[in-house]
Design a protein around this motif. Structure first.
Motif, PDB file in Angstrom:
ATOM      1  N   ASP A 122      29.399  41.780  41.483  1.00  0.00           N
ATOM      2  CA  ASP A 122      29.445  41.079  40.193  1.00  0.00           C
ATOM      3  C   ASP A 122      30.257  41.867  39.169  1.00  0.00           C
ATOM      4  O   ASP A 122      31.076  41.315  38.424  1.00  0.00           O
ATOM      5  CB  ASP A 122      28.024  40.933  39.619  1.00  0.00           C
ATOM      6  N   THR A 123      30.008  43.158  39.131  1.00  0.00           N
ATOM      7  CA  THR A 123      30.705  44.033  38.190  1.00  0.00           C
ATOM      8  C   THR A 123      32.203  44.018  38.459  1.00  0.00           C
ATOM      9  O   THR A 123      33.012  43.947  37.530  1.00  0.00           O
ATOM     10  CB  THR A 123      30.140  45.466  38.298  1.00  0.00           C
ATOM     11  N   MET A 124      32.565  44.055  39.745  1.00  0.00           N
ATOM     12  CA  MET A 124      33.991  44.040  40.097  1.00  0.00           C
ATOM     13  C   MET A 124      34.638  42.745  39.627  1.00  0.00           C
ATOM     14  O   MET A 124      35.764  42.754  39.109  1.00  0.00           O
ATOM     15  CB  MET A 124      34.149  44.217  41.613  1.00  0.00           C
ATOM     16  N   VAL A 125      33.934  41.628  39.802  1.00  0.00           N
ATOM     17  CA  VAL A 125      34.480  40.344  39.342  1.00  0.00           C
ATOM     18  C   VAL A 125      34.642  40.374  37.816  1.00  0.00           C
ATOM     19  O   VAL A 125      35.685  39.969  37.280  1.00  0.00           O
ATOM     20  CB  VAL A 125      33.585  39.158  39.787  1.00  0.00           C
ATOM     21  N   LYS A 126      33.650  40.890  37.111  1.00  0.00           N
ATOM     22  CA  LYS A 126      33.772  40.980  35.649  1.00  0.00           C
ATOM     23  C   LYS A 126      34.939  41.883  35.257  1.00  0.00           C
ATOM     24  O   LYS A 126      35.680  41.594  34.307  1.00  0.00           O
ATOM     25  CB  LYS A 126      32.471  41.500  35.018  1.00  0.00           C
ATOM     26  N   ILE A 127      35.111  42.986  35.984  1.00  0.00           N
ATOM     27  CA  ILE A 127      36.239  43.890  35.695  1.00  0.00           C
ATOM     28  C   ILE A 127      37.559  43.130  35.867  1.00  0.00           C
ATOM     29  O   ILE A 127      38.465  43.225  35.035  1.00  0.00           O
ATOM     30  CB  ILE A 127      36.190  45.141  36.608  1.00  0.00           C
ATOM     31  N   LEU A 128      37.669  42.347  36.956  1.00  0.00           N
ATOM     32  CA  LEU A 128      38.921  41.611  37.202  1.00  0.00           C
ATOM     33  C   LEU A 128      39.145  40.550  36.123  1.00  0.00           C
ATOM     34  O   LEU A 128      40.263  40.412  35.608  1.00  0.00           O
ATOM     35  CB  LEU A 128      38.901  40.967  38.595  1.00  0.00           C
ATOM     36  N   LYS A 137      46.641  37.101  31.230  1.00  0.00           N
ATOM     37  CA  LYS A 137      46.616  36.153  32.359  1.00  0.00           C
ATOM     38  C   LYS A 137      45.202  35.603  32.486  1.00  0.00           C
ATOM     39  O   LYS A 137      44.548  35.765  33.525  1.00  0.00           O
ATOM     40  CB  LYS A 137      47.026  36.861  33.652  1.00  0.00           C
ATOM     41  N   PRO A 138      44.716  34.962  31.427  1.00  0.00           N
ATOM     42  CA  PRO A 138      43.306  34.545  31.410  1.00  0.00           C
ATOM     43  C   PRO A 138      42.977  33.485  32.454  1.00  0.00           C
ATOM     44  O   PRO A 138      41.811  33.263  32.736  1.00  0.00           O
ATOM     45  CB  PRO A 138      43.130  33.991  29.984  1.00  0.00           C
ATOM     46  N   LYS A 139      44.023  32.849  33.034  1.00  0.00           N
ATOM     47  CA  LYS A 139      43.753  31.825  34.055  1.00  0.00           C
ATOM     48  C   LYS A 139      43.420  32.453  35.418  1.00  0.00           C
ATOM     49  O   LYS A 139      42.942  31.764  36.315  1.00  0.00           O
ATOM     50  CB  LYS A 139      44.958  30.885  34.190  1.00  0.00           C
ATOM     51  N   ARG A 140      43.698  33.734  35.563  1.00  0.00           N
ATOM     52  CA  ARG A 140      43.405  34.381  36.851  1.00  0.00           C
ATOM     53  C   ARG A 140      41.909  34.632  36.990  1.00  0.00           C
ATOM     54  O   ARG A 140      41.430  35.744  36.725  1.00  0.00           O
ATOM     55  CB  ARG A 140      44.158  35.724  36.939  1.00  0.00           C
ATOM     56  N   ARG A 141      41.157  33.616  37.407  1.00  0.00           N
ATOM     57  CA  ARG A 141      39.699  33.750  37.492  1.00  0.00           C
ATOM     58  C   ARG A 141      39.121  33.408  38.856  1.00  0.00           C
ATOM     59  O   ARG A 141      37.963  33.721  39.140  1.00  0.00           O
ATOM     60  CB  ARG A 141      39.022  32.867  36.430  1.00  0.00           C
ATOM     61  N   LYS A 142      39.911  32.758  39.724  1.00  0.00           N
ATOM     62  CA  LYS A 142      39.344  32.345  41.023  1.00  0.00           C
ATOM     63  C   LYS A 142      39.205  33.544  41.958  1.00  0.00           C
ATOM     64  O   LYS A 142      40.023  34.474  41.918  1.00  0.00           O
ATOM     65  CB  LYS A 142      40.231  31.280  41.675  1.00  0.00           C
ATOM     66  N   ILE A 143      38.165  33.477  42.768  1.00  0.00           N
ATOM     67  CA  ILE A 143      37.884  34.574  43.699  1.00  0.00           C
ATOM     68  C   ILE A 143      37.990  34.056  45.127  1.00  0.00           C
ATOM     69  O   ILE A 143      37.397  33.021  45.466  1.00  0.00           O
ATOM     70  CB  ILE A 143      36.458  35.133  43.455  1.00  0.00           C
ATOM     71  N   LEU A 144      38.742  34.773  45.947  1.00  0.00           N
ATOM     72  CA  LEU A 144      38.897  34.412  47.359  1.00  0.00           C
ATOM     73  C   LEU A 144      38.003  35.305  48.225  1.00  0.00           C
ATOM     74  O   LEU A 144      38.024  36.537  48.082  1.00  0.00           O
ATOM     75  CB  LEU A 144      40.357  34.608  47.811  1.00  0.00           C
ATOM     76  N   THR A 145      37.222  34.673  49.105  1.00  0.00           N
ATOM     77  CA  THR A 145      36.465  35.410  50.137  1.00  0.00           C
ATOM     78  C   THR A 145      36.560  34.597  51.419  1.00  0.00           C
ATOM     79  O   THR A 145      37.382  33.681  51.511  1.00  0.00           O
ATOM     80  CB  THR A 145      34.993  35.619  49.722  1.00  0.00           C
ATOM     81  N   LEU A 173      29.456  28.657  42.638  1.00  0.00           N
ATOM     82  CA  LEU A 173      30.057  28.207  41.391  1.00  0.00           C
ATOM     83  C   LEU A 173      31.481  27.722  41.664  1.00  0.00           C
ATOM     84  O   LEU A 173      32.083  28.084  42.675  1.00  0.00           O
ATOM     85  CB  LEU A 173      30.139  29.375  40.388  1.00  0.00           C
ATOM     86  N   ASP A 174      32.024  26.945  40.744  1.00  0.00           N
ATOM     87  CA  ASP A 174      33.427  26.533  40.877  1.00  0.00           C
ATOM     88  C   ASP A 174      34.330  27.766  40.862  1.00  0.00           C
ATOM     89  O   ASP A 174      34.041  28.743  40.172  1.00  0.00           O
ATOM     90  CB  ASP A 174      33.836  25.639  39.689  1.00  0.00           C
ATOM     91  N   GLY A 175      35.423  27.665  41.593  1.00  0.00           N
ATOM     92  CA  GLY A 175      36.417  28.731  41.530  1.00  0.00           C
ATOM     93  C   GLY A 175      36.170  29.850  42.533  1.00  0.00           C
ATOM     94  O   GLY A 175      36.841  30.879  42.484  1.00  0.00           O
ATOM     95  N   PHE A 176      35.208  29.662  43.433  1.00  0.00           N
ATOM     96  CA  PHE A 176      35.000  30.626  44.520  1.00  0.00           C
ATOM     97  C   PHE A 176      35.440  29.947  45.802  1.00  0.00           C
ATOM     98  O   PHE A 176      34.863  28.950  46.226  1.00  0.00           O
ATOM     99  CB  PHE A 176      33.536  31.081  44.580  1.00  0.00           C
ATOM    100  N   ILE A 177      36.515  30.464  46.387  1.00  0.00           N
ATOM    101  CA  ILE A 177      37.183  29.780  47.493  1.00  0.00           C
ATOM    102  C   ILE A 177      36.959  30.589  48.781  1.00  0.00           C
ATOM    103  O   ILE A 177      37.163  31.808  48.800  1.00  0.00           O
ATOM    104  CB  ILE A 177      38.696  29.664  47.194  1.00  0.00           C
ATOM    105  N   HIS A 178      36.515  29.886  49.824  1.00  0.00           N
ATOM    106  CA  HIS A 178      36.213  30.565  51.094  1.00  0.00           C
ATOM    107  C   HIS A 178      37.248  30.214  52.150  1.00  0.00           C
ATOM    108  O   HIS A 178      37.467  29.051  52.455  1.00  0.00           O
ATOM    109  CB  HIS A 178      34.803  30.179  51.555  1.00  0.00           C
ATOM    110  N   ASP A 215      48.723  32.376  39.819  1.00  0.00           N
ATOM    111  CA  ASP A 215      48.321  32.746  38.449  1.00  0.00           C
ATOM    112  C   ASP A 215      46.907  32.260  38.102  1.00  0.00           C
ATOM    113  O   ASP A 215      46.481  32.364  36.955  1.00  0.00           O
ATOM    114  CB  ASP A 215      49.345  32.224  37.431  1.00  0.00           C
ATOM    115  N   THR A 216      46.175  31.719  39.116  1.00  0.00           N
ATOM    116  CA  THR A 216      44.776  31.344  38.871  1.00  0.00           C
ATOM    117  C   THR A 216      43.813  32.219  39.681  1.00  0.00           C
ATOM    118  O   THR A 216      42.609  32.004  39.636  1.00  0.00           O
ATOM    119  CB  THR A 216      44.502  29.868  39.244  1.00  0.00           C
ATOM    120  N   ILE A 217      44.358  33.170  40.435  1.00  0.00           N
ATOM    121  CA  ILE A 217      43.495  33.918  41.361  1.00  0.00           C
ATOM    122  C   ILE A 217      43.282  35.355  40.875  1.00  0.00           C
ATOM    123  O   ILE A 217      44.234  36.092  40.599  1.00  0.00           O
ATOM    124  CB  ILE A 217      44.082  33.883  42.783  1.00  0.00           C
ATOM    125  N   ALA A 218      42.004  35.730  40.774  1.00  0.00           N
ATOM    126  CA  ALA A 218      41.652  37.047  40.216  1.00  0.00           C
ATOM    127  C   ALA A 218      41.625  38.136  41.270  1.00  0.00           C
ATOM    128  O   ALA A 218      41.961  39.289  40.978  1.00  0.00           O
ATOM    129  CB  ALA A 218      40.280  36.969  39.536  1.00  0.00           C
TER     130      ALA A 218
END
Ligand SMILES: *Cc1c(COP(=O)(O)O)cnc(C)c1O
Length: 454
Positions: A122-128, A137-145, A173-178, A215-218
């Motif tokens: 969680d902390t790492m995601v907040k850091i990113l 680059k505030p649109k870079r919020r999606k997380i890939l796993t 949540l939205d924006g978490f892509i597997h 530009d949407t991927i964190a």
């Protein structure tokens, strides 16, 4: 089997069990433990179990390591608790951060502490999110796993985890892509080579980045070997194929080393075993050899510099847990790193890993119902199948892996059912004789259960 007022009945009455198969626990009662000896744990009835799960992967030095307990006691006497806010922190916290950077793949870096692996992710995601926002680059919020990944249970780390069981919480949540799980034996197509499979996954990554927009991927998070997904090592060349793609699109690669870190794969880090250098490392579990709840984010030099510049701009990083960098946890971690990495435990993993593989392979070869053996170091899984040739799984209503694990428990061996596989990840102190005991009890349980269901 429970009688009124038994430990089992009392556990049953007052516990909301987490990650526990309720039919099994209702029928058998929970196992209530009082203490441990080396790699064994002992229950309230005096029964001993060889814990081939190291507790929950983390008790790598066993259950009665005196050096670790002494380090904890000494620190409780000296300075039993503090935080790391407002420019104050304990000396042990400073020492551990130095040590973590020293043993990391980086020549420089920065460390942030949490109470768990979930909170570290969680902390790492907040850091990113913070970093990308700060760099305009505030649109870079999606997380890939990946599917089958396990990154924890808090709302964000559960969203990163790729398991269907999170649907009951309305997650992810939205924006978490597997992306596809890199398990060639299960997900490779007919006639597809392992190299072609890896290339297909790399192509999928690049197509996903293009579809979503770089530009949407964190960031991209991956365990070197998926642990709670069922011990799934990456397919051949996987990290070599994906790392350059992530680099091309400026997407940080985060290695979730909560299980793999500190010796489990035979090296200090899983990324070392698989030959890649992530932008940051997530550590927990083995970090304190299971003696203290603690997690850490270790930023490599580039991210450390960028994050530090972002913090300088706003003069304060508004994040932290009350017990971040707890002095007792840090003192234990310092001792655990010494005991595991210098005291012969990681050496024991390296020495006995081939023996573990060979013993499990022999068990597989003698069985008609083990389809795959996979793993590395001291983390292995045997996959139960109804039909070896077609890889057809057993009907899930048979709960084959639960039955195997329960039979093992009866025999005095703790192992973990995961999907249709049985996971073995013993403490690093395991001896040859104890390994043989693990093989014997496991095979006895497999034979009994396969005779019942096959
Ligand atoms: C266990 C685990 C976590 C979560 O750690 P907790 O301390 O249980 O929150 C995260 N990532 C991986 C790879 C894990 O195995």
């Amino acid at each position: 089997m429970t009688t009124p007022q038994s430990w089992e009945a009392r556990a049953d009455e007052y516990s909301l069990y987490g990650f526990t198969d309720l039919p099994s626990v209702h029928e058998r009662g929970a196992v209530i433990l009082t203490h441990g000896e080396g790699p064994y744990v002992v229950d309230v009835n005096g029964k001993r179990y060889l814990d081939a799960n190291s507790g929950l992967w983390n008790m790598v030095a066993g259950f009665d390591n005196k050096d670790l307990a002494d380090a904890a006691k000494a620190q409780y006497d000296r300075f039993p608790g503090y935080h790391a806010f407002f420019g104050r922190m304990s000396d042990q916290t400073v020492l551990l951060s130095e040590k973590l950077v020293e043993v990391s793949p980086y020549d420089r870096g920065r460390v942030f502490y949490t109470n768990s692996g979930s909170e570290a992710n969680d902390t790492m995601v907040k850091i990113l999110w913070f970093l990308h926002g700060s760099e305009d680059k505030p649109k870079r919020r999606k997380i890939l796993t990946r599917w089958n990944a396990y990154h924890g249970v808090t709302v964000v780390s559960a969203s990163m985890t790729g398991k269907p069981y999170n649907e009951v919480f309305g997650l992810p949540l939205d924006g978490f892509i597997h992306l596809t799980c890199p398990h060639y034996w299960r997900f490779g197509k007919d006639g597809e080579t392992e190299e072609a499979f890896t290339q297909r996954l790399a192509d999928e990554l690049e197509e996903t980045i293009k579809r979503e927009g770089a530009d949407t991927i964190a960031g991209f998070f991956a365990e070197p070997v998926m642990g709670a997904g069922g011990v799934i090592p990456p397919s051949k060349g996987y990290f070599q194929a994906i790392a350059p793609i992530l680099k091309k699109y400026d997407i940080p690669l985060i290695s979730d080393e909560v299980i793999c870190g500190f010796g489990r794969t035979g090296n200090t880090w899983g990324c070392e075993t698989y030959g890649f250098t992530p932008d940051a490392i997530i550590s927990s579990k083995n970090l304190t050899a299971g003696l203290f709840p603690m997690g850490a984010v270790i930023l490599g030099p580039e991210l450390a510099d960028r994050v530090q510049a972002a913090v300088e701009k706003i003069e304060e990083f508004p994040h932290g847990f009350t017990a971040s960098g707890h002095p007792v946890g840090c003192a234990i971690a310092l001792k655990a790193i010494e005991v595991v990495m210098k005291g012969g435990l990681a050496d024991n993993v390296r020495r006995l890993a081939p023996r573990m593989e060979a013993g499990l392979r022999a068990i597989m070869d003698r069985s008609n119902n083990i389809g795959e053996l996979r793993g590395v170091g001291f983390m292995w899984a045997l996959e139960a199948v109804k039909d070896k040739a077609t890889k057809t799984p057993f009907d899930s209503s048979l709960s084959v892996s639960e039955r195997i694990a329960n039979t093992c428990t009866d025999l005095g061996l703790i192992c973990r059912p995961l999907g249709q596989s049985i996971v073995l990840c013993p403490p690093f102190i395991l001896t040859e004789d104890q390994m043989d005991e693990m093989f014997e009890k496991l095979e006895q349980a497999l034979n009994k259960v396969f005779a019942e269901v096959a």
